[in-house]
Design an enzyme around this catalytic site. Structure first.
Site, short mmCIF file in Angstrom:
data_model
loop_
_atom_site.label_atom_id
_atom_site.label_comp_id
_atom_site.label_asym_id
_atom_site.label_seq_id
_atom_site.Cartn_x
_atom_site.Cartn_y
_atom_site.Cartn_z
N HIS A 121 1.80 4.19 -2.50
CA HIS A 121 1.71 5.75 -2.53
C HIS A 121 3.38 6.37 -3.12
O HIS A 121 3.00 6.75 -4.22
CB HIS A 121 1.47 6.64 -1.61
CG HIS A 121 0.54 5.58 -0.94
ND1 HIS A 121 -0.57 7.29 -1.27
CD2 HIS A 121 -0.29 5.63 0.23
CE1 HIS A 121 -1.36 7.06 -0.68
NE2 HIS A 121 -1.64 6.02 0.25
N HIS A 123 1.05 -1.12 -0.60
CA HIS A 123 -0.05 -0.34 0.62
C HIS A 123 0.99 1.55 -0.08
O HIS A 123 0.69 2.01 -0.51
CB HIS A 123 -1.02 0.10 0.84
CG HIS A 123 -1.76 1.44 1.09
ND1 HIS A 123 -3.11 1.43 1.27
CD2 HIS A 123 -1.74 2.31 1.39
CE1 HIS A 123 -4.23 2.59 1.75
NE2 HIS A 123 -2.31 3.19 1.92
N GLU A 124 1.82 1.76 0.83
CA GLU A 124 2.97 2.48 1.39
C GLU A 124 3.35 2.64 -0.11
O GLU A 124 3.55 3.25 -0.58
CB GLU A 124 3.73 2.41 2.45
CG GLU A 124 2.41 2.47 3.94
CD GLU A 124 1.68 3.61 3.25
OE1 GLU A 124 1.90 4.87 3.12
OE2 GLU A 124 0.67 3.48 4.42
#
Length: 673
Positions: free
Chosen positions: A468, A464-465
């Site tokens: 980003h 997820h990170e």
């Protein structure tokens, strides 16, 4: 003595010279950088030449380079490696920075130039990105109160200053509660836990200098403890401490801060002519209105609550079978859910975890980016702000793209959660600069000599990170103000949540899920069980999240509540919150909402983005491969490279051709009828 924070950095990739910087450098550097930026802004505002995009908007884009240097370093350290001195500095800096920002927005000459450009925009022959930057700049000034005068202007300045102070205090109180509490474990209690939890407890005990293994309030330790400890009295003690963060009375209690924050936000919105803060905040998001947000959340809430209620009955039967009377409690859910998962899916977290080595999952996230976007990652040997940090250079076709820094392990000086930030954003104008991006996580650090192992949720967080980070690294725009993740709040989670899907691609797990001791790949039957249980306990996960989002929305609609805790209780009662499930973020620890305005009235954003990410991944499935090159390139062209240079809805429509409904999300969560 020269201050390294204010120098032109000649380090590799112009990364901050962390080894030269001390806490004593920050305060004088900030004062000098603020003064320099103020003079730059005043020069722009006082320019006697007629306003043009170049001498006003582009000039503003290029101003504040020293300030950016100082703040990028300071806030990276303040969040990931806090100290009492840095907390003191943060408390000092918050009102200074708020006053500086207010002075810029209140600069009548500057706003006049922006207003002139806005009124003459049709004759300026701007390209699409310039027109977008002008619109965002003008809108930002108006929404910050630039058109206010007299007493209203002063009131707005005071509100923003106080909110900055409150947000800082909220975060520091939460960090204090999280870092101060720990629960020693006896050797017997420790022996009843899986090896990986024992290792994490021993490492935490060493960090706390407790003289024994301990459980802390780090999510990467307390969650597996709640999953695996058979000792109900210890689970209850640990859970209650976790739930009480920010609500323990005394100096670190956040309940009063939450109440004052909500009142000030309401006052701020009303000064600008809005009925309440929710309408003010959501006006610029994809959702647009509180009604649209509530409509989505309730469409998800009902099937999620229905599933969670069914699950609770089964778990309560398991509790009673253990000879325990009474209802299922929040400290019971994870323990019995783990037992049930093992029984129904033959899937044991302790069996799975050795296959999810941190280093291999990092490699997996990189490998997917290589196949999808052509990025390559090479380790860098650079002095960083903490020994746990690691750095890589990202290149494409041999050309430099970005520096990526990973700070993966939990420690007492790091605030909870996981996040991505950019120490420097991508831009081409007024000067070219490449991104420096940081992912910060809170995974349990292993004892020396042992590999770091992740839970499946941890691995998903890592992907997820990194999603980003890819949004930052693949940005290809002219102006930093619209680069990378500078997008609508309910669009920013699309790239991150979309990237999570590649963790579940079977060939990814087959290649990178390698047993830490045997070196063997994950067996096919275990891989099948992992993927087959992907939506297991999704009722619980969805309920704890949506409840938090609905409370956040209710806080900001209408008049601010006199007692936020009472309002929280009323909302949960109205929606029929299951007794054995707590909010993912109760009010006193809801940093997303109270650390600053970022996710205030916007915690729903994860779910709004999930509607799109479920639909976006279907585009790859429809193309026949999770690594379809044409679809990946279209994703880069329309979403990942564009930042906020176009409206978020336009970007998604350009990628997918339509806006999705909620059906793909419910299907992806296993909640479809």
């Amino acid at each position: 003595m020269t201050n390294p924070l204010l120098q032109h950095w000649t380090t590799p990739f112009q990364i901050a010279p962390f080894e030269q910087i001390t806490d004593d450098h920050f305060a004088p550097a900030l004062d000098e950088a603020l003064d320099a930026h103020s003079k730059e802004i005043e020069t722009i505002a006082a320019n006697e030449a007629a306003p043009t995009f170049e001498n006003t908007i582009e000039a503003m884009e290029g101003a504040g380079e020293k300030l950016d240097q100082v703040l990028s370093v300071f806030y990276s350290l303040a969040g990931a490696d806090s100290t009492p001195k840095r907390q003191e500095l943060q408390r000092d800096f918050s009102p200074k920075l708020s006053a500086h920002s207010s002075a810029i927005y209140a600069n009548a000459d500057l706003f006049s130039r922006i207003e002139t450009l806005w009124n003459e925009r049709d004759a300026l022959e701007l390209n699409d990105e310039q027109a977008r930057v002008l619109m965002l700049t003008h809108r930002g000034f108006v929404r910050a109160g630039a058109a206010l005068t007299g007493e209203k202007e002063q009131e707005m300045t005071e509100i923003k200053s106080r909110l900055a102070v409150l947000g800082t205090q909220f975060v520091q109180n939460l960090l204090a509660d999280e870092s101060d509490w720990f629960m020693p474990l006896s050797e017997q209690a420790l022996s009843e836990l899986p090896d990986f939890v024992q290792d994490a407890a021993r490492a935490a005990g060493e960090e706390k200098e407790a003289g024994s293994p301990v459980v802390t309030l780090s999510r990467s330790l307390i969650v597996p403890f709640l999953q695996f400890s058979p000792r109900r009295e210890l689970r209850e003690k640990a859970y209650n401490a976790w739930a009480a963060r920010g609500a323990n009375g005394g100096e670190t209690d956040n309940r009063g801060i939450a109440g004052e924050t909500l009142k000030l936000r309401e006052a701020r919105a009303r000064l600008l002519g809005y009925s309440d803060f929710a309408h003010y905040k959501l006006e610029t998001e994809m959702a647009g209105t509180p009604d649209a947000v509530r409509d989505l959340l309730m469409k998800v809430w009902e099937p999620a609550k229905s599933q969670a209620t069914k699950d609770a009955l089964i778990l309560e039967q398991m509790l009673h079978a253990d000879g325990i009377d009474g209802p299922l409690e929040p400290w019971d859910w994870r323990y019995y859910s783990e037992q049930r998962r093992k029984a129904e899916h033959d899937l044991d977290e302790a069996e799975l975890k050795p296959y999810l080595q941190l280093d291999r999952m990092i490699e997996a996230s990189f490998a997917c980016a290589t196949r999808l976007f052509g990025l390559e990652f090479t380790p860098l040997d650079l002095p960083l702000y903490h020994p746990d940090c690691r750095a890589w250079e990202a290149t494409k076709d041999g050309e430099h793209v970005a520096v990526f820094i990973g700070d993966y392990f939990a420690r007492g000086s790091k605030r909870s959660g996981a996040w991505c930030s950019a120490m420097r954003g991508q831009a081409k104008k007024p000067k070219a600069q490449s991104p420096i991006v940081i992912n910060v996580c809170n995974f349990a650090k292993p004892p020396a000599g042992k590999p770091a192992l992740l839970s499946y949720d941890d691995a998903r967080t890592l992907f997820h990170e990194f999603g980003h980070a890819l949004h930052q690294m693949l940005s290809d725009v002219d102006y930093e103000s619209v680069s990378g993740t500078s997008v609508a709040r309910d669009f920013v989670e699309l790239p991150s949540q979309l990237y999570e899907h590649w963790l579940e691609v079977p060939e990814v797990l087959s290649e990178f899920a390698i047993h830490a001791e045997t070196g063997e790949p994950m067996p096919q039957d275990l891989l099948d069980k992992v993927l087959g249980a992907a939506t297991y306990d999704m009722g619980f996960a969805t309920v704890e999240y949506v409840a938090s989002a609905l409370v956040d929305l209710a806080f900001h609609e209408g008049s601010a509540p006199a007692d936020p805790m009472q309002r929280q209780a009323e909302v949960l009662a109205d929606i029929g919150m299951p007794h054995a499930i707590g909010m993912r973020h109760a009010t006193p620890q809801f940093a997303h909402v109270f650390a600053g305005d970022g996710y205030s009235s916007g915690y729903y954003s994860y779910m709004w983005s999930e509607v799109m990410d479920a639909d976006a991944f279907e585009a790859f499935e429809e193309a026949g491969s999770a690594f379809d090159s044409d679809t990946a390139q279209r994703l880069v062209d329309t979403v990942l490279s564009s930042g906020g240079s176009r409206d978020a809805t336009e970007l998604y429509m350009a990628f997918r051709g339509r806006m999705p409904g909620v059906d793909a999300l419910l299907k992806g969560r296993g909640l479809a009828a």
